[in-house]
Design a protein around this motif. Structure first.
Motif, PDB file in Angstrom:
ATOM      1  N   GLY A  24       0.810  -1.213   0.000  1.00 37.21           N
ATOM      2  CA  GLY A  24       0.000   0.000   0.000  1.00 37.21           C
ATOM      3  C   GLY A  24       0.842   1.261   0.000  1.00 37.21           C
ATOM      4  O   GLY A  24       0.543   2.214  -0.715  1.00 37.21           O
ATOM      5  N   LEU A  25       1.888   1.269   0.808  1.00 34.12           N
ATOM      6  CA  LEU A  25       2.761   2.440   0.828  1.00 34.12           C
ATOM      7  C   LEU A  25       3.501   2.611  -0.489  1.00 34.12           C
ATOM      8  O   LEU A  25       3.761   3.729  -0.926  1.00 34.12           O
ATOM      9  CB  LEU A  25       3.759   2.343   1.985  1.00 34.12           C
ATOM     10  CG  LEU A  25       3.196   2.562   3.379  1.00 34.12           C
ATOM     11  CD1 LEU A  25       4.318   2.459   4.409  1.00 34.12           C
ATOM     12  CD2 LEU A  25       2.491   3.894   3.505  1.00 34.12           C
ATOM     13  N   ARG A  57      -1.558   5.118  -4.080  1.00 34.24           N
ATOM     14  CA  ARG A  57      -1.456   6.554  -3.835  1.00 34.24           C
ATOM     15  C   ARG A  57      -2.818   7.249  -3.858  1.00 34.24           C
ATOM     16  O   ARG A  57      -2.937   8.371  -3.397  1.00 34.24           O
ATOM     17  CB  ARG A  57      -0.557   7.194  -4.886  1.00 34.24           C
ATOM     18  CG  ARG A  57       0.813   6.576  -4.950  1.00 34.24           C
ATOM     19  CD  ARG A  57       1.874   7.597  -4.645  1.00 34.24           C
ATOM     20  NE  ARG A  57       3.211   7.014  -4.771  1.00 34.24           N
ATOM     21  CZ  ARG A  57       3.924   6.663  -3.728  1.00 34.24           C
ATOM     22  NH1 ARG A  57       3.452   6.800  -2.527  1.00 34.24           N
ATOM     23  NH2 ARG A  57       5.132   6.154  -3.892  1.00 34.24           N
ATOM     24  N   THR A  58      -3.838   6.611  -4.427  1.00 36.37           N
ATOM     25  CA  THR A  58      -5.162   7.218  -4.516  1.00 36.37           C
ATOM     26  C   THR A  58      -6.174   6.338  -3.790  1.00 36.37           C
ATOM     27  O   THR A  58      -5.888   5.184  -3.464  1.00 36.37           O
ATOM     28  CB  THR A  58      -5.588   7.373  -5.988  1.00 36.37           C
ATOM     29  OG1 THR A  58      -5.669   6.071  -6.583  1.00 36.37           O
ATOM     30  CG2 THR A  58      -4.588   8.226  -6.763  1.00 36.37           C
ATOM     31  N   ALA A  59      -7.357   6.899  -3.569  1.00 41.79           N
ATOM     32  CA  ALA A  59      -8.409   6.147  -2.879  1.00 41.79           C
ATOM     33  C   ALA A  59      -8.825   4.886  -3.649  1.00 41.79           C
ATOM     34  O   ALA A  59      -8.976   3.815  -3.039  1.00 41.79           O
ATOM     35  CB  ALA A  59      -9.610   7.043  -2.608  1.00 41.79           C
ATOM     36  N   VAL A  87      -6.306   2.184  -3.004  1.00 41.00           N
ATOM     37  CA  VAL A  87      -6.402   1.595  -1.661  1.00 41.00           C
ATOM     38  C   VAL A  87      -7.569   0.603  -1.613  1.00 41.00           C
ATOM     39  O   VAL A  87      -7.455  -0.474  -1.027  1.00 41.00           O
ATOM     40  CB  VAL A  87      -6.554   2.696  -0.587  1.00 41.00           C
ATOM     41  CG1 VAL A  87      -6.830   2.092   0.779  1.00 41.00           C
ATOM     42  CG2 VAL A  87      -5.298   3.555  -0.531  1.00 41.00           C
ATOM     43  N   VAL A 112      -2.878   1.914   5.687  1.00 42.72           N
ATOM     44  CA  VAL A 112      -2.523   2.669   4.485  1.00 42.72           C
ATOM     45  C   VAL A 112      -3.584   3.726   4.196  1.00 42.72           C
ATOM     46  O   VAL A 112      -3.252   4.870   3.856  1.00 42.72           O
ATOM     47  CB  VAL A 112      -2.328   1.717   3.284  1.00 42.72           C
ATOM     48  CG1 VAL A 112      -2.198   2.494   1.986  1.00 42.72           C
ATOM     49  CG2 VAL A 112      -1.113   0.838   3.498  1.00 42.72           C
ATOM     50  N   ALA A 113      -4.849   3.365   4.340  1.00 45.70           N
ATOM     51  CA  ALA A 113      -5.928   4.332   4.103  1.00 45.70           C
ATOM     52  C   ALA A 113      -5.817   5.505   5.076  1.00 45.70           C
ATOM     53  O   ALA A 113      -6.020   6.667   4.693  1.00 45.70           O
ATOM     54  CB  ALA A 113      -7.278   3.646   4.242  1.00 45.70           C
ATOM     55  N   ARG A 136      -2.872   7.728   3.933  1.00 44.56           N
ATOM     56  CA  ARG A 136      -3.219   8.502   2.737  1.00 44.56           C
ATOM     57  C   ARG A 136      -4.226   9.605   3.061  1.00 44.56           C
ATOM     58  O   ARG A 136      -4.146  10.709   2.503  1.00 44.56           O
ATOM     59  CB  ARG A 136      -3.763   7.594   1.636  1.00 44.56           C
ATOM     60  CG  ARG A 136      -2.766   6.581   1.129  1.00 44.56           C
ATOM     61  CD  ARG A 136      -1.540   7.229   0.547  1.00 44.56           C
ATOM     62  NE  ARG A 136      -0.612   6.212   0.076  1.00 44.56           N
ATOM     63  CZ  ARG A 136       0.679   6.326   0.136  1.00 44.56           C
ATOM     64  NH1 ARG A 136       1.249   7.397   0.628  1.00 44.56           N
ATOM     65  NH2 ARG A 136       1.466   5.366  -0.300  1.00 44.56           N
ATOM     66  N   GLU A 146      -2.278  12.382   4.698  1.00 46.43           N
ATOM     67  CA  GLU A 146      -1.519  13.111   3.681  1.00 46.43           C
ATOM     68  C   GLU A 146      -2.427  14.056   2.897  1.00 46.43           C
ATOM     69  O   GLU A 146      -2.050  15.190   2.593  1.00 46.43           O
ATOM     70  CB  GLU A 146      -0.844  12.132   2.723  1.00 46.43           C
ATOM     71  CG  GLU A 146       0.321  11.396   3.318  1.00 46.43           C
ATOM     72  CD  GLU A 146       0.867  10.331   2.379  1.00 46.43           C
ATOM     73  OE1 GLU A 146       0.235  10.056   1.327  1.00 46.43           O
ATOM     74  OE2 GLU A 146       1.915   9.767   2.711  1.00 46.43           O
ATOM     75  N   PHE A 147      -3.632  13.602   2.551  1.00 46.13           N
ATOM     76  CA  PHE A 147      -4.574  14.437   1.824  1.00 46.13           C
ATOM     77  C   PHE A 147      -4.995  15.641   2.658  1.00 46.13           C
ATOM     78  O   PHE A 147      -5.030  16.775   2.163  1.00 46.13           O
ATOM     79  CB  PHE A 147      -5.805  13.611   1.431  1.00 46.13           C
ATOM     80  CG  PHE A 147      -6.886  14.411   0.782  1.00 46.13           C
ATOM     81  CD1 PHE A 147      -6.767  14.823  -0.528  1.00 46.13           C
ATOM     82  CD2 PHE A 147      -8.031  14.760   1.485  1.00 46.13           C
ATOM     83  CE1 PHE A 147      -7.767  15.561  -1.139  1.00 46.13           C
ATOM     84  CE2 PHE A 147      -9.022  15.512   0.905  1.00 46.13           C
ATOM     85  CZ  PHE A 147      -8.899  15.914  -0.419  1.00 46.13           C
TER      86      PHE A 147
END
Length: 98
Positions: free
Chosen positions: A23-24, A28-30, A33, A83-84, A87, A90-91
């Protein structure tokens, strides 16, 4: 019995670690994931189908393999959720900086 518990703990940790690292590296996007979670569900279902196919003669071994598959699937789910979360943070950080 203790070795069986150790195998289950290692199996769940392996699934979580693989999902987290993949995942890492790639999600990178929903949608990516979500695809990672779907891949884990498909792998868990395939492992359960393999365990219940009747190839193994001993019912205790069948139960152990089935439990290891369940632990691996749950570990994969936990890794995907981590991971979700990363991310999403980060968003939100990018939104806050803009």
């Amino acid at each position: 019995m203790a070795s069986s518990l150790g195998a289950l703990l290692l199996a769940g940790g392996l699934g979580g670690a693989v999902a987290f690292i993949l995942g890492l590296a790639f999600a990178r996007t929903a949608p990516a994931v979500v695809a990672l979670g779907a891949l884990g569900a498909a792998l868990a279902c395939a492992f359960q189908a393999l365990a219940s196919s009747g190839e193994l003669a001993d019912p205790l071994v069948v139960q152990l393999v089935s439990a290891a598959g369940t632990a691996n699937g749950l570990g994969w789910l936990a890794g995907t959720l981590l991971v979700a979360r990363i991310r999403a943070l980060e968003f939100l950080d990018a939104q806050e900086a803009a």
